[in-house]
Enzyme design. Structure first.
Site, PDB file in Angstrom:
ATOM      1  N   CYS A 163      31.243  48.457  18.504  1.00 60.05           N
ATOM      2  CA  CYS A 163      32.533  48.046  19.074  1.00 60.05           C
ATOM      3  C   CYS A 163      33.444  47.357  18.063  1.00 60.05           C
ATOM      4  CB  CYS A 163      32.290  47.139  20.273  1.00 60.05           C
ATOM      5  SG  CYS A 163      31.162  47.858  21.471  1.00 60.05           S
ATOM      6  N   HIS A 300      38.206  39.639  21.688  1.00 59.44           N
ATOM      7  CA  HIS A 300      37.346  40.781  21.998  1.00 59.44           C
ATOM      8  C   HIS A 300      37.215  40.878  23.515  1.00 59.44           C
ATOM      9  CE1 HIS A 300      34.493  43.914  21.202  1.00 59.44           C
ATOM     10  NE2 HIS A 300      33.509  43.277  21.808  1.00 59.44           N
ATOM     11  N   GLU A 311      32.325  34.003  22.524  1.00 62.12           N
ATOM     12  CA  GLU A 311      33.609  34.058  21.817  1.00 62.12           C
ATOM     13  C   GLU A 311      34.411  32.779  22.026  1.00 62.12           C
ATOM     14  OE1 GLU A 311      37.354  37.086  21.021  1.00 62.12           O
ATOM     15  OE2 GLU A 311      36.083  37.434  22.771  1.00 62.12           O
ATOM     16  N   LYS A 332      41.422  44.256  27.204  1.00 60.01           N
ATOM     17  CA  LYS A 332      40.372  45.012  27.879  1.00 60.01           C
ATOM     18  C   LYS A 332      40.439  44.822  29.385  1.00 60.01           C
ATOM     19  CE  LYS A 332      37.008  45.210  24.062  1.00 60.01           C
ATOM     20  NZ  LYS A 332      37.692  44.393  23.041  1.00 60.01           N
ATOM     21  N   HIS A 337      36.999  48.832  27.835  1.00 67.23           N
ATOM     22  CA  HIS A 337      36.448  48.725  26.479  1.00 67.23           C
ATOM     23  C   HIS A 337      36.443  50.109  25.847  1.00 67.23           C
ATOM     24  CE1 HIS A 337      34.368  47.601  23.016  1.00 67.23           C
ATOM     25  NE2 HIS A 337      33.444  46.797  23.526  1.00 67.23           N
ATOM     26  N   PHE A 396      27.690  45.714  19.314  1.00 66.89           N
ATOM     27  CA  PHE A 396      26.231  45.838  19.366  1.00 66.89           C
ATOM     28  C   PHE A 396      25.695  45.948  17.944  1.00 66.89           C
ATOM     29  CE2 PHE A 396      25.410  47.865  23.842  1.00 66.89           C
ATOM     30  CZ  PHE A 396      25.873  46.703  24.434  1.00 66.89           C
TER      31      PHE A 396
END
Length: 409
Positions: A163, A300, A311, A332, A337, A396
């Site tokens: 990502c 994010h 975050e 998002k 996403h 990830f």
């Protein structure tokens, strides 16, 4: 002396529109691009919603033969790249073919093709599998096809960092130009993984929201968040050295002033709980820049319990007490996403924020989380004097990537 690196064009295909301008209008109006999945039959699935790109016709930007033999993720990348070049008024000819390069990443690659051809293999046998299967499904097909269509003959690269892919592609392209390796780069990310295997895999990993309401399911930083929504699309930027852009009279939209990347070295899917590697990525992106100058953070912000908390902690550690005064938003909440494309679209969004002074909201922020207590620009767009923005991307595998983008002066 290092080159200054500027942004002269951007293009996008997203769940909110088939161009960056359409996407931007959707973002600042707080419109959700999430709906019921139409790309495959979800009868046996717990998760039935996603943020699909709607109304996309690949033949509008490429010939029918190219469209037929390219996966959906590659088609998106071609469309976004051609938009970015048009915005930058960048012409490729014999005088600059080797001065320009392509770096377009994908987190997943051609999973539509893989899914279709595996079905052919099982039902009709190996002799009926398409000979185009491998080139259509490998992740570098997007960058390669863009190179072929644009006739760009410099470096032709693909990067895969889950990502963080889109942000890292822009960051590496920035470094290549900064250090004089190349003059111009098309850089960004693309993904189209809303397929039966893509959704099933994320569903079974417990990463996706189980909320059945498309308009309310993506809710970054909200206390009732329960997972992300799969998205798809592409975003590509034209990056140039300031000297080259000035020589050709390009319109400069913004400047990249920093990039930081670290690894959690911790867990394949879970972010580091203390957020320290993410803090370091922010610090690296702001090397030589006073953190107090940051006016906006594009988060994010996936809408997962672990990411949003980690975050938030990282932002607090990086900016101290001032963290509560910086407007933060997660797009998002509206586009889902977009995986490998997410960081690239979010970087382009930062450019639009710098250009317009409008900050897109984080929609569906209704129930405050005691620990996620920063200014997430809830539900309504806001205006402000934004001169320096950072864009966070985490992936990830423990990837942490941060871009610092400023107004050009």
């Amino acid at each position: 002396m290092p080159e200054r690196v500027v942004i002269t064009g951007y293009g996008a295909v997203s769940p909110l529109g088939l161009t960056m301008e359409e996407t931007w209008q959707g973002l600042i109006s707080g419109r959700s691009g999430i709906s019921q999945i139409s790309l495959f039959d979800t009868a046996d699935f717990m998760v039935k919603i996603a943020a699909e790109v709607k109304g996309f016709n690949p033949v509008a930007c490429m010939d029918p033969t190219t469209a037929r033999y390219t996966d959906r993720f590659t088609q998106f990348a071609i469309a976004a790249s051609l938009q970015a070049m048009a915005k930058a008024r960048l012409k490729i000819d014999d005088s600059n073919r080797y001065d320009a390069g392509v770096l377009i990443g994908s987190g997943i690659g051609g999973v539509h093709t893989l899914t279709q051809q595996f079905t052919v293999l099982v039902t009709r046998g190996p002799a009926r599998v398409s000979p185009y299967t491998v080139p259509m499904m490998i992740a570098d097909n997007a960058a390669s096809r863009v190179s072929i269509i644009t006739k760009i003959m410099g470096p032709n690269l693909c990067l895969v960092t889950a990502c963080s892919t889109g942000a890292d592609a822009i960051g590496i392209a920035y470094q290549m130009i900064k250090h004089g390796e190349i003059k111009v780069m098309l850089a960004g990310g693309t993904d189209a993984a809303i397929t039966s295997i893509g959704v099933a895999g994320f569903q079974q990993a417990g990463a996706l929201s189980r909320n059945p309401d498309p308009q309310k399911a993506s809710r970054p930083f909200d206390a009732r968040r329960d997972g992300f929504i799969m998205g798809e699309g592409a975003a590509v930027m034209v990056l140039e050295s300031l000297d080259y852009a000035s020589q050709r009279g390009a319109n400069i939209l913004a400047e990249i002033v920093g990039y930081g990347a670290t690894s959690d070295a911790n867990h394949i899917t879970q972010p580091a709980e203390n957020g320290e590697p993410a803090v370091k990525a922010i610090e690296l992106a702001l090397a030589g820049i006073n953190p107090d100058k940051v006016d906006y953070i594009n988060a994010h912000g996936t809408s997962t319990p672990l990411n949003d908390l980690s975050e938030t902690r990282a932002i607090k550690k990086a900016f101290g007490d001032r963290a509560h005064k910086i407007p933060i938003s997660s797009i998002k909440s509206m586009v889902g996403h977009m995986l490998g494309a997410a960081g690239a679209l979010e970087a382009a969004t930062c450019c639009k924020v710098l250009e317009t002074g409008i900050i897109p909201p984080t929609i569906n922020y209704e129930y405050p989380d005691a620990e996620c207590d920063l200014d997430y620009v809830p539900n309504q767009a806001r205006t402000g004097d934004i001169r320096l923005a950072i864009s966070n991307s985490f992936g990830f595998g423990g990837h942490n990537s941060v871009l610092a983008i400023s107004k050009y002066s």
